[in-house]
Design a protein around this motif. Sequence first.
Motif, PDB file in Angstrom:
ATOM      1  N   UNK A  55       0.836  -1.204   0.000  1.00 46.02           N
ATOM      2  CA  UNK A  55       0.000   0.000   0.000  1.00 46.02           C
ATOM      3  C   UNK A  55       0.867   1.249   0.000  1.00 46.02           C
ATOM      4  N   UNK A  56       1.945   1.172   0.807  1.00 46.74           N
ATOM      5  CA  UNK A  56       2.861   2.309   0.881  1.00 46.74           C
ATOM      6  C   UNK A  56       3.546   2.555  -0.452  1.00 46.74           C
ATOM      7  N   UNK A  57       3.955   1.464  -1.111  1.00 47.29           N
ATOM      8  CA  UNK A  57       4.604   1.598  -2.409  1.00 47.29           C
ATOM      9  C   UNK A  57       3.670   2.231  -3.439  1.00 47.29           C
ATOM     10  N   UNK A  58       2.382   1.829  -3.377  1.00 50.21           N
ATOM     11  CA  UNK A  58       1.405   2.424  -4.287  1.00 50.21           C
ATOM     12  C   UNK A  58       1.278   3.918  -4.024  1.00 50.21           C
ATOM     13  N   UNK A  59       1.193   4.244  -2.708  1.00 56.18           N
ATOM     14  CA  UNK A  59       1.060   5.663  -2.350  1.00 56.18           C
ATOM     15  C   UNK A  59       2.302   6.448  -2.755  1.00 56.18           C
ATOM     16  N   UNK A  60       3.482   5.827  -2.519  1.00 54.18           N
ATOM     17  CA  UNK A  60       4.738   6.495  -2.890  1.00 54.18           C
ATOM     18  C   UNK A  60       4.794   6.713  -4.399  1.00 54.18           C
ATOM     19  N   UNK A  61       4.360   5.685  -5.135  1.00 57.06           N
ATOM     20  CA  UNK A  61       4.348   5.791  -6.598  1.00 57.06           C
ATOM     21  C   UNK A  61       3.423   6.911  -7.050  1.00 57.06           C
ATOM     22  N   UNK A  62       2.228   6.968  -6.419  1.00 62.91           N
ATOM     23  CA  UNK A  62       1.278   8.033  -6.766  1.00 62.91           C
ATOM     24  C   UNK A  62       1.854   9.399  -6.418  1.00 62.91           C
ATOM     25  N   UNK A  63       2.428   9.479  -5.194  1.00 64.59           N
ATOM     26  CA  UNK A  63       2.996  10.764  -4.750  1.00 64.59           C
ATOM     27  C   UNK A  63       4.188  11.155  -5.619  1.00 64.59           C
ATOM     28  N   UNK A  64       4.965  10.141  -6.053  1.00 67.73           N
ATOM     29  CA  UNK A  64       6.123  10.424  -6.910  1.00 67.73           C
ATOM     30  C   UNK A  64       5.677  11.022  -8.237  1.00 67.73           C
ATOM     31  N   UNK A  65       4.603  10.413  -8.788  1.00 68.09           N
ATOM     32  CA  UNK A  65       4.066  10.967 -10.052  1.00 68.09           C
ATOM     33  C   UNK A  65       3.573  12.397  -9.844  1.00 68.09           C
ATOM     34  N   UNK A  66       2.842  12.591  -8.720  1.00 70.71           N
ATOM     35  CA  UNK A  66       2.341  13.936  -8.427  1.00 70.71           C
ATOM     36  C   UNK A  66       3.491  14.911  -8.237  1.00 70.71           C
ATOM     37  N   UNK A  67       4.531  14.426  -7.490  1.00 63.78           N
ATOM     38  CA  UNK A  67       5.694  15.281  -7.224  1.00 63.78           C
ATOM     39  C   UNK A  67       6.437  15.609  -8.507  1.00 63.78           C
ATOM     40  N   UNK A  68       6.527  14.609  -9.390  1.00 62.68           N
ATOM     41  CA  UNK A  68       7.209  14.843 -10.677  1.00 62.68           C
ATOM     42  C   UNK A  68       6.494  15.924 -11.479  1.00 62.68           C
ATOM     43  N   UNK A  69       5.156  15.874 -11.436  1.00 65.04           N
ATOM     44  CA  UNK A  69       4.376  16.901 -12.136  1.00 65.04           C
ATOM     45  C   UNK A  69       4.594  18.267 -11.502  1.00 65.04           C
ATOM     46  N   UNK A  70       4.617  18.270 -10.144  1.00 66.72           N
ATOM     47  CA  UNK A  70       4.839  19.542  -9.426  1.00 66.72           C
ATOM     48  C   UNK A  70       6.223  20.089  -9.745  1.00 66.72           C
ATOM     49  N   UNK A  71       7.244  19.173  -9.710  1.00 66.79           N
ATOM     50  CA  UNK A  71       8.619  19.611  -9.989  1.00 66.79           C
ATOM     51  C   UNK A  71       8.732  20.151 -11.407  1.00 66.79           C
TER      52      UNK A  71
END
Length: 498
Positions: free
Chosen positions: A248-264
């Motif tokens: 579950x954490x990996x899924x959340x991290x993956x989602x947050x990473x995608x979101x963060x990549x978009x933000x960056x």
Amino acid sequence: MLNILDIPFTPLDVAGILTIIFLGIALFLKIQRIKQLRLEVDKLNKSLEGMDEQSKLIIRTDMELNKIQEELDKKITSLYTLQELTRAISTTLEEPQIFKRIEVERLKEIGFEKALIFLYSEKDSRFNLYLNIGYVSEDVGIVKAFIEANGSQFLNLIKIQKTISSTSAVEGFIAKETINSLFTVSAFIFSVLLPKDGDKGFLFVGTENKDTLITEGDEELVTILTNQLGQSLENARLFEKTWNVQQELEKKVEERTRELALVIEGIKKISKRKTDFVSSVSHELRTPLTSIKGYAAILLAGKLGEVPLGVRERLEKINRHSDELVHMVNDMLDISRIESGREVMKIEPYDLKIISARAADLLSAQLKDKQIELSIDIPVNASEVLIDVNQIERVFINIVGNAIKFTPVAGKIFIRAVSIGAWIQVDIADTGSGIPEEAREAIFEEFYRVDSLINQQVKGTGLGLALVKNIIEAHGGKIWVKSKLGAGATFSFTLPVK
């Protein structure tokens, strides 16, 4: 009176008397010998009786020792089998596999050929079968129906956490004869299975061998097995829980990473627009500033006629402020060029002693004006670095210039260098007013100025340290500050040797 001495005796009479006397003595001696022999015979009989008892005792002892040896061999075999079982069930973290590791051959080695494991499901409010050894489907159905009908008693057994057997029943529990009949065994053990989390239950083991007598050792052996089973179940459930959380954490991290990549990506675009805007505005400002400064210089030179004193003073202010604006515009342009990568560093080996001496010479008037002592300590092994000379000279001038501004009259400034592997660390320390803790990171941001009384009295644009940070990072180094209010500040940065 007749005297025996007066009777006449012939030699024959004397011989007869002596013979009688000797025979009497011999008879007496024989009687004594017979008594002695009888005593010896009695002793021998007693010895024989004692030996017989001892022989019987030895035989009994030998039989008991053989029995003890057999029991001991059985215990050793059982303990060895238990060790193998515990090793087998503890080497898996999958709950179904734990029960599959209990094999019928190993079970027989500890004296049982039948086994059942039931766990009580709180969700379904019933006992579920997890292990069946030695029972056909029909028999298991009978046992399951019996356990469901007597569920409260088995739940109570789990509650009291006690191992019971056909030789150590619990008061109020199901009769031994009933268990023997329904479970088709002559001897049995119930041992509770108690993992910390999740379903709890019991292990049942039994044998049809009528000669088997359950001992405390057998109960202890089975208790050890259930304790290990409980620990293995607990480990498996904890692993599954951890695995699920990790997934579950990996899924959340993956989602947050995608979101963060978009933000960056968005930040990069904004940063580029900001840099382009600053660069464009700075270039646009240069032209009017150059014109203003040029006209002010023409007027001050008197080329358009005599300039009154009051006007001259105002023209000098225009000229001075124009210089400050030009300096600010140049800093902004330099920062934007470094951030965008358009500023190419001209890297070459150079001596830090020379750069620090130049900075000291350029700032000598300010140092002398405030009577500040500047000491430089750069050893030979920490002097040569690979740098863009002009840019690093600006770093020294900016940091030492700031130190002069915030150091009181008769204060001190120190420049030191030390070699740390492939880097040279430079420390520029002062005895000034210091920097508040909450501002130590922000001071490297563009246009940031510490809100303090001293800072209000000192002029500045808030671009110097931002430019310094960009120059140091463009060299691959780092910059930081340590400070305590009222006790000065130490700016440290690293420069490459190779």
